[in-house]
Design a protein around this motif. Structure first.
Motif, PDB file in Angstrom:
ATOM      1  N   PRO A   7      48.272  29.197  43.442  1.00  0.00           N
ATOM      2  CA  PRO A   7      48.693  28.947  42.062  1.00  0.00           C
ATOM      3  C   PRO A   7      48.843  27.463  41.733  1.00  0.00           C
ATOM      4  N   ALA A   8      49.184  26.635  42.719  1.00  0.00           N
ATOM      5  CA  ALA A   8      49.305  25.192  42.456  1.00  0.00           C
ATOM      6  C   ALA A   8      47.931  24.572  42.200  1.00  0.00           C
ATOM      7  N   ILE A   9      46.925  25.017  42.953  1.00  0.00           N
ATOM      8  CA  ILE A   9      45.572  24.495  42.724  1.00  0.00           C
ATOM      9  C   ILE A   9      45.033  24.974  41.387  1.00  0.00           C
ATOM     10  N   GLU A  10      45.252  26.234  41.074  1.00  0.00           N
ATOM     11  CA  GLU A  10      44.808  26.750  39.774  1.00  0.00           C
ATOM     12  C   GLU A  10      45.471  25.982  38.634  1.00  0.00           C
ATOM     13  N   HIS A  11      46.754  25.705  38.780  1.00  0.00           N
ATOM     14  CA  HIS A  11      47.462  24.932  37.762  1.00  0.00           C
ATOM     15  C   HIS A  11      46.860  23.527  37.638  1.00  0.00           C
ATOM     16  N   ALA A  12      46.655  22.871  38.770  1.00  0.00           N
ATOM     17  CA  ALA A  12      46.100  21.508  38.744  1.00  0.00           C
ATOM     18  C   ALA A  12      44.681  21.497  38.176  1.00  0.00           C
ATOM     19  N   ARG A  13      43.945  22.564  38.384  1.00  0.00           N
ATOM     20  CA  ARG A  13      42.572  22.652  37.879  1.00  0.00           C
ATOM     21  C   ARG A  13      42.546  22.758  36.353  1.00  0.00           C
ATOM     22  N   THR A  14      43.539  23.446  35.782  1.00  0.00           N
ATOM     23  CA  THR A  14      43.479  23.782  34.361  1.00  0.00           C
ATOM     24  C   THR A  14      44.511  23.082  33.485  1.00  0.00           C
ATOM     25  N   ARG A  15      45.463  22.371  34.088  1.00  0.00           N
ATOM     26  CA  ARG A  15      46.539  21.762  33.315  1.00  0.00           C
ATOM     27  C   ARG A  15      46.698  20.296  33.710  1.00  0.00           C
ATOM     28  N   ILE A  16      47.513  19.565  32.935  1.00  0.00           N
ATOM     29  CA  ILE A  16      47.783  18.170  33.292  1.00  0.00           C
ATOM     30  C   ILE A  16      49.257  17.913  33.587  1.00  0.00           C
ATOM     31  N   GLU A  17      50.142  18.833  33.194  1.00  0.00           N
ATOM     32  CA  GLU A  17      51.559  18.613  33.447  1.00  0.00           C
ATOM     33  C   GLU A  17      51.920  19.078  34.857  1.00  0.00           C
ATOM     34  N   PRO A  18      52.967  18.521  35.433  1.00  0.00           N
ATOM     35  CA  PRO A  18      53.399  18.916  36.776  1.00  0.00           C
ATOM     36  C   PRO A  18      53.837  20.382  36.824  1.00  0.00           C
ATOM     37  N   LEU A  19      53.736  20.956  38.000  1.00  0.00           N
ATOM     38  CA  LEU A  19      54.165  22.333  38.232  1.00  0.00           C
ATOM     39  C   LEU A  19      55.257  22.347  39.287  1.00  0.00           C
ATOM     40  N   ARG A  20      56.436  22.814  38.913  1.00  0.00           N
ATOM     41  CA  ARG A  20      57.474  23.096  39.916  1.00  0.00           C
ATOM     42  C   ARG A  20      57.142  24.449  40.509  1.00  0.00           C
ATOM     43  N   TRP A  21      57.102  24.531  41.826  1.00  0.00           N
ATOM     44  CA  TRP A  21      56.677  25.763  42.479  1.00  0.00           C
ATOM     45  C   TRP A  21      57.565  26.938  42.116  1.00  0.00           C
ATOM     46  N   THR A  35      41.679  10.277  39.421  1.00  0.00           N
ATOM     47  CA  THR A  35      41.401   8.987  40.040  1.00  0.00           C
ATOM     48  C   THR A  35      40.725   8.101  38.998  1.00  0.00           C
ATOM     49  N   LEU A  36      40.564   6.822  39.309  1.00  0.00           N
ATOM     50  CA  LEU A  36      39.918   5.908  38.372  1.00  0.00           C
ATOM     51  C   LEU A  36      38.479   6.312  38.072  1.00  0.00           C
ATOM     52  N   ASP A  37      37.837   7.016  39.010  1.00  0.00           N
ATOM     53  CA  ASP A  37      36.459   7.457  38.757  1.00  0.00           C
ATOM     54  C   ASP A  37      36.395   8.885  38.212  1.00  0.00           C
ATOM     55  N   GLY A  38      37.528   9.417  37.742  1.00  0.00           N
ATOM     56  CA  GLY A  38      37.546  10.694  37.045  1.00  0.00           C
ATOM     57  C   GLY A  38      37.672  11.932  37.910  1.00  0.00           C
ATOM     58  N   LEU A  39      37.895  11.780  39.184  1.00  0.00           N
ATOM     59  CA  LEU A  39      38.047  12.918  40.083  1.00  0.00           C
ATOM     60  C   LEU A  39      39.450  13.505  39.919  1.00  0.00           C
ATOM     61  N   LYS A  40      39.536  14.826  39.763  1.00  0.00           N
ATOM     62  CA  LYS A  40      40.847  15.476  39.609  1.00  0.00           C
ATOM     63  C   LYS A  40      41.452  15.702  40.993  1.00  0.00           C
ATOM     64  N   ILE A  41      42.693  15.247  41.143  1.00  0.00           N
ATOM     65  CA  ILE A  41      43.410  15.449  42.400  1.00  0.00           C
ATOM     66  C   ILE A  41      44.758  16.097  42.096  1.00  0.00           C
ATOM     67  N   GLY A  42      45.339  16.674  43.122  1.00  0.00           N
ATOM     68  CA  GLY A  42      46.693  17.202  43.027  1.00  0.00           C
ATOM     69  C   GLY A  42      47.545  16.498  44.069  1.00  0.00           C
ATOM     70  N   VAL A  43      48.727  16.084  43.664  1.00  0.00           N
ATOM     71  CA  VAL A  43      49.670  15.458  44.579  1.00  0.00           C
ATOM     72  C   VAL A  43      50.867  16.394  44.658  1.00  0.00           C
ATOM     73  N   SER A  44      51.106  16.945  45.853  1.00  0.00           N
ATOM     74  CA  SER A  44      52.196  17.902  46.035  1.00  0.00           C
ATOM     75  C   SER A  44      53.277  17.302  46.923  1.00  0.00           C
ATOM     76  N   PHE A  45      54.521  17.584  46.535  1.00  0.00           N
ATOM     77  CA  PHE A  45      55.675  17.126  47.289  1.00  0.00           C
ATOM     78  C   PHE A  45      56.559  18.320  47.590  1.00  0.00           C
TER      79      PHE A  45
END
Length: 192
Positions: A86-100, A131-141
């Motif tokens: 669900p975190a990857i799906e969220h990062a793929r389709t949204r821009i706001e952070p996701l609290r697990w 990223t600066l070259d437009g690649l979508k990443i997810g940063v999880s903590f």
């Protein structure tokens, strides 16, 4: 010292410069650790968000840096959870952070969240970024419980801004980081 927008901008610029200087996964892991550890973060992961199906043998290559427990990583990739996370799906389709603990997951997605708790990954968030070259990443903590070692010395400016990891009152902290199995834990987080 009163924080000003100039201080915040300068801190953010310094953080971005430290990330830019990273040449290896170890460099990136250390840069993320230096920022997140003072806030009580115990594990982190920075990964490329896949656009679609990823071959099982290629899945680990999407991880840019991380300190997830190795046994969890083995299970995660062996069971191909990247397709249902669900975190990857969220990062793929949204821009706001996701609290697990607020993830809306069912089926395999729910099982992923519950199994992650077995490895101490029960309280966390995923922040989608580009990223600066437009690649979508997810940063999880992730934080075990929520026992900050000390008050964060710095804050950083990102857009969209993530919600605070720790709320100002102890009652709100308790809600934000409930222990696995807690009666008040969200049905979509680590209950059961």
């Amino acid at each position: 010292m009163k924080r000003t927008s100039q201080n915040l901008l300068a801190d953010t610029h310094a953080l971005m410069k430290s990330f830019e200087a990273c040449r290896t996964k170890a460099d990136l892991e250390e840069a993320v650790r230096k920022v997140s550890e003072p806030m009580g973060v115990t594990s982190h992961l920075v990964g490329i968000v896949p656009n679609g199906t990823v071959r099982p043998r290629d899945q680990p290559d999407y991880v840019l840096a991380g300190t997830w427990p190795s046994e969890w990583a083995k299970r995660y990739f062996a069971r191909q959870y990247v397709q249902e996370d669900p975190a990857i799906e969220h990062a793929r389709t949204r821009i706001e952070p996701l609290r697990w603990d607020s993830a809306r997951a069912t089926g395999v997605g729910q099982r992923i969240l519950q199994e992650a708790c077995e490895f101490g990954l029960s309280h966390g968030m995923t922040i989608p970024q580009f990223t600066l070259d437009g690649l979508k990443i997810g940063v999880s903590f992730s934080a075990i419980g929520w026992t900050p070692r000390r008050k964060p010395r710095r804050r950083f400016c990102f857009w969209p801004p993530p919600p605070p990891i720790a709320a100002s009152s102890s009652r709100r902290k308790e809600r934000a980081f409930l222990p696995c199995g807690s009666q008040r834990a969200s049905a979509n987080a680590c209950s059961g």
